[in-house]
Write an enzyme that holds these catalytic residues in place. Structure first.
Site, PDB file in Angstrom:
ATOM      1  N   GLN A 157       1.942  -5.893  -3.217  1.00 11.99           N
ATOM      2  CA  GLN A 157       2.268  -5.981  -1.793  1.00 11.99           C
ATOM      3  C   GLN A 157       3.608  -5.267  -1.499  1.00 11.99           C
ATOM      4  O   GLN A 157       3.930  -4.297  -2.160  1.00 11.99           O
ATOM      5  CB  GLN A 157       2.285  -7.432  -1.313  1.00 11.99           C
ATOM      6  N   GLY A 197      -4.233  -3.903  -4.741  1.00  7.99           N
ATOM      7  CA  GLY A 197      -5.070  -2.787  -5.164  1.00  7.99           C
ATOM      8  C   GLY A 197      -4.208  -1.582  -5.454  1.00  7.99           C
ATOM      9  O   GLY A 197      -3.657  -0.972  -4.540  1.00  7.99           O
ATOM     10  N   HIS A 198      -4.030  -1.254  -6.731  1.00  6.83           N
ATOM     11  CA  HIS A 198      -3.211  -0.102  -7.112  1.00  6.83           C
ATOM     12  C   HIS A 198      -4.130   1.023  -7.563  1.00  6.83           C
ATOM     13  O   HIS A 198      -4.892   0.869  -8.520  1.00  6.83           O
ATOM     14  CB  HIS A 198      -2.235  -0.488  -8.224  1.00  6.83           C
ATOM     15  N   ASP A 205       0.822  -1.221   0.000  1.00  5.67           N
ATOM     16  CA  ASP A 205       0.000   0.000   0.000  1.00  5.67           C
ATOM     17  C   ASP A 205       0.851   1.265   0.000  1.00  5.67           C
ATOM     18  O   ASP A 205       0.416   2.316   0.475  1.00  5.67           O
ATOM     19  CB  ASP A 205      -0.954   0.028   1.205  1.00  5.67           C
ATOM     20  N   LYS A 235       2.544   2.270  -5.071  1.00  7.11           N
ATOM     21  CA  LYS A 235       3.248   1.798  -6.256  1.00  7.11           C
ATOM     22  C   LYS A 235       2.472   2.092  -7.543  1.00  7.11           C
ATOM     23  O   LYS A 235       3.067   2.352  -8.586  1.00  7.11           O
ATOM     24  CB  LYS A 235       3.510   0.286  -6.137  1.00  7.11           C
TER      25      LYS A 235
END
Length: 440
Positions: free
Chosen positions: A220, A40-41, A13, A16
């Site tokens: 991650q 989740g990006h 988180d 990235k």
């Protein structure tokens, strides 16, 4: 030719997605190398927010190619949804997205097993997203997994699914898995998505032979890596830079450098030790200002002070050449800010990051306290325009981690970024002229 890896230097988180989106303009291909749709990006472009789970952030740039490598575990239904969601704002994946035919497939029984396992653990649960990621990797390592290439062999598909259902049903309190439904859905998704399947290792190596630049995107973060993270409170894959090679089929000598991403503070989702965690009003304030809720799950993130011990360890494991600091603006209103510079265990100052989580749980962080800047930094685009105290804070982090800070994010939007100076290592990489090698 600069082929770079972008890796999280904390517990994930770190932002990235935004950084990959920013760097994509200087690359031809963006390749995701591990994890699944538990990632989740989030990328914000002119007020429009995009949340990507499987597809690399580079898909938001027209004409760029995106690859999902063999190290990723793929939920085909989730992939289909993501492709369709991108179509709404006019982003097409056709001809621009390739999924490794060696990637393993997540099936409904993986999700069922994960839910049952978390329930069984009770207070000792890992805090997974219950999306079947871990059980799919377990099947992969147990040599009973289903790869995308197996979908084309209906006999093999039937055998693998039947055997897995038979094996897993006793593990479930409600063994309602239906072979026909799983088998039929897999065939339907194969038919719909087959145009995206390819030998991506062959594709990437040929592209690099031809002088194309590749940006490798991890999911991650380092401390969630199955080998180097806070085991067992980790993900099921290698989120560190080494995973980029095994997860895409590209040799290590083709990688030119590694870019680490870290927040100006620290967050963690799920269970596990967190030495600098803040459970007071300041932690709540950071969560609120930083909108610290999981992009995939919506779960609130645990928040704490910047942990230089942890990020220094990430620099070592990934051999980080340069560091990006995100969410500096979240700290704008704090009067004092603490930085963890060491861990003390049973009165003794440790000289390295401990592998034993029971030790880590009992570590007392050693802090230095620095003044806050109490000025708005959101949207600042030049380092010299930052308050001098904020500049000092970033320099302190750089000195503690032993890595230059080349980029600073001052907000969620693409434009809210301090880009690298011409003298930074990152800018030197981006300025390299591509080389070409003879095709093999």
């Amino acid at each position: 030719m600069a082929n770079l890896i972008v890796v999280g230097a904390q517990w994930g988180d770190e932002g990235k997605g935004k950084i990959v989106d920013l760097l994509t303009a200087d690359f031809d291909i963006v390749a995701r190398y591990q994890g699944g749709h538990n990632a989740g990006h989030t990328v914000s472009i002119q007020g429009q927010k995009y949340v990507l789970h499987l597809i690399p952030s580079g898909i938001l740039h027209p004409q760029k190619i995106c690859v999902i490598g063999n190290g990723v575990v793929v939920d085909l239904a989730a992939l289909k949804r993501e492709i369709m969601e991108l179509q709404s704002p006019g982003i097409s994946c056709e001809g621009r997205l390739f999924v490794s035919n060696r990637a393993h497939v997540i099936l409904p029984y993986h999700r069922a097993v994960e839910r049952a396992d978390e329930d069984r653990r009770g207070e000792q649960r890992i805090g997974t997203t219950n999306r079947g990621i871990g059980p799919c990797y377990e099947d992969k390592m147990g040599r009973r997994g289903l790869r995308i290439c197996d979908l084309s062999n209906e006999r093999a598909l039937e055998r693998i699914v039947r055997e897995n259902i038979r094996e897993k049903k006793p593990l479930l309190s409600d063994p309602s898995l239906n072979f026909e439904e799983i088998y039929s859905e897999a065939l339907a998704l194969r038919s719909e998505l087959s145009k995206y399947f390819a030998d991506t290792a062959e594709y990437l190596n040929r592209a690099m032979d031809g002088g194309k630049r590749v940006l490798f995107e991890g999911a991650q973060g380092t401390l969630l890596d199955v080998d180097h993270g806070t085991y067992p409170f980790v993900t099921a894959s290698n989120a560190t830079a080494g995973g980029a090679c095994t997860g895409t089929g590209v040799g290590p000598t083709r990688i030119d450098g590694v870019v680490g991403i870290a927040k100006a503070y620290t967050t963690r989702v799920g269970e596990g030790p967190f030495p600098t965690e803040l459970t007071d009003a300041i932690g709540g304030q950071i969560r609120k200002l930083g909108q610290e809720y999981g992009a995939s799950t919506g779960r609130p993130r645990r928040c704490g002070w910047f942990d230089a011990v942890l990020v220094h360890y990430a620099r070592l494991i990934n051999h980080l050449d340069t560091l990006v600091i995100t969410k500096l603006d979240v700290l704008d209103t704090l009067k004092e800010i603490k930085i963890c510079t060491g861990y003390r265990y049973k009165g003794k100052l440790l000289d390295s990051f401990p592998p034993d989580i029971q030790v880590l749980e009992q570590c007392q962080p050693e802090y230095v306290e620095v003044p806050g800047w109490n000025q708005r930094t959101e949207g600042v685009q030049e380092f010299d325009e930052l308050p001098s105290v904020a500049q000092d804070y970033l320099k302190r982090l750089s000195d503690l981690v032993l890595a230059e800070i080349s980029v600073v994010s001052t907000g969620p939007d693409r434009t809210q970024t301090i880009m690298p100076s011409p003298k930074s290592q990152l800018q030197r990489w981006l300025s390299l002229r591509p080389n070409t090698a003879p095709a093999r």
